[in-house]
Design an enzyme around this catalytic site. Structure first.
Site, PDB file in Angstrom:
ATOM      1  N   ARG A 185       0.841  -1.364  -0.092  1.00 66.22           N
ATOM      2  CA  ARG A 185      -0.221  -0.019  -0.080  1.00 66.22           C
ATOM      3  C   ARG A 185       0.841   1.139  -0.085  1.00 66.22           C
ATOM      4  NH1 ARG A 185      -3.414  -2.920  -1.688  1.00 66.22           N
ATOM      5  NH2 ARG A 185      -5.580  -3.357  -0.551  1.00 66.22           N
ATOM      6  N   GLU A 190      -2.841   7.259  -4.636  1.00 66.22           N
ATOM      7  CA  GLU A 190      -3.342   6.796  -5.946  1.00 66.22           C
ATOM      8  C   GLU A 190      -4.615   7.347  -6.364  1.00 66.22           C
ATOM      9  OE1 GLU A 190      -1.836   2.845  -5.111  1.00 66.22           O
ATOM     10  OE2 GLU A 190      -3.823   1.964  -5.575  1.00 66.22           O
ATOM     11  N   HIS A 230      -1.186  -0.037  -9.874  1.00 63.36           N
ATOM     12  CA  HIS A 230      -1.730  -0.948  -8.982  1.00 63.36           C
ATOM     13  C   HIS A 230      -1.936  -2.244  -9.787  1.00 63.36           C
ATOM     14  CE1 HIS A 230      -3.860  -1.069  -4.746  1.00 63.36           C
ATOM     15  NE2 HIS A 230      -3.623  -2.420  -5.208  1.00 63.36           N
TER      16      HIS A 230
END
Ligand code: 8YV
Length: 317
Positions: free
Chosen positions: A237, A266, A284
């Site tokens: 993360r 993000e 991601h």
């Protein structure tokens, strides 16, 4: 004719090729994210809703949980659940499930992709060839950094961390890790301090959970301990790394490179990173293969079906 159970869907399932169609076929989803006035929608439609379907990105807040008087289960698509208010769910005896295990290998593979791409300048080399610079410019393409035989530090030796570590052994690497507590069931070296792990490691791979407990765990001090020859990879993360400190260390030459699949804010990625050739940036995609995304959907539907049939979920958090 049996009526399809109504489920509240917090966010889109766009990352799965089939999940939305399957959800529409087996259930009646109430698509919360499409609503302007969410509170009014929940007040109007929430009664009788026994299950929520969500994703690691969309999560499920205490407001949603407490607006659904009949809620009993939250089934999430994704392994991370720091975006789900698990405390609020527990307080109401609401079950929470995620999709562990099925994405472990693909996320670990991507960590390795990032490590190799960063150290061996793979993305930079690709840009160089596409720009027709090969053979056209003076000098040679810059040298990379060796991976095989080096020292691999894992931040968070859970399921994914362990899969990354195992792959490291295939690259003849020494492996150590940092967890809150030492694990008794593995032989990898343990570093009680993350700064010491970073000082020792050539490559530091972040594989820990997200949420307040790990926010900025990888601090300026940790980054600087890794040093100008060291490289960091994050498939966990974004907020686990102090991103401002990371950008600063890379700009100042205090860190050798970074391979990042996740970011603190993000989908916003600091512009400074986009200018750096020793950084590899991904949107991601740790779990983003057809096979894994399909298996993640299977786990969500196993949990939903089990909940509606037995009152239990298969993979509780
Ligand atoms: C998902 C993830 O792609 O599983 C997780 O926790 O981060 C990813 O696999 C995505 O975040 C699901 O919303």
């Amino acid at each position: 004719m049996t009526t399809k159970p109504r489920v509240l869907q917090v966010g889109p399932l766009a990352g799965s090729p089939t999940a939305q169609d399957r959800l529409n076929a087996e259930y009646t989803p109430l698509e919360l994210w499409k609503e302007q006035d969410k509170a009014a929608f929940l007040a109007r439609e929430g009664k009788g809703v026994r299950a929520v379907v969500t994703t690691a990105t969309a999560g499920c807040s205490a407001e949603i949980i407490n607006a659904l008087p009949d809620l009993q289960a939250i089934c999430s698509w994704g392994v991370g659940y720091e975006t789900i208010d698990v405390e609020a769910a527990r307080a109401r005896n609401v079950l929470v499930s995620n999709t562990p295990d099925v994405l472990t290998d693909c996320v670990a593979d991507l960590a390795w992709g990032l490590m190799l791409a960063t150290a061996r300048r793979i993305a930079q080399g690709d840009r160089y060839v596409r720009a027709n610079q090969w053979g056209q410019v003076h000098g040679i393409f810059p040298l990379g950094t060796r991976v095989s035989g080096k020292k691999l530090g894992i931040v968070g030796l859970g399921r994914i961390g362990e899969a990354i570590a195992r792959r490291g052994l295939g690259f003849d690497m020494q492996v150590r890790y940092h967890n809150r507590r030492q694990r008794q069931d593995v032989d990898y070296g343990y570093e009680a301090s993350l700064v010491s792990l970073a000082r020792w490691a050539d490559y530091l791979v972040v594989a820990t959970v997200g949420g307040p407990a790990t926010r900025h765990l990888v601090s300026r001090e940790v980054i600087e301990a890794l040093g100008p020859e060291g490289m960091i990879v994050n498939i966990a993360r974004g907020p686990v790394i102090d991103e401002t400190a990371l950008v600063q260390a890379l700009s100042d030459g205090k860190l050798g490179g970074a391979g990042l699949d996740v970011f603190e804010f993000e989908p916003k990625v600091p512009d400074a990173l986009k200018q750096m050739d020793n950084v590899v940036l991904l949107p991601h995609i740790g779990s983003a293969t057809y096979e894994t995304r399909e298996e993640m959907a299977n786990v969500v539907f196993d949990n939903l079906r089990s909940f509606f049939e037995t009152g239990k979920v298969v993979t509780p958090v």
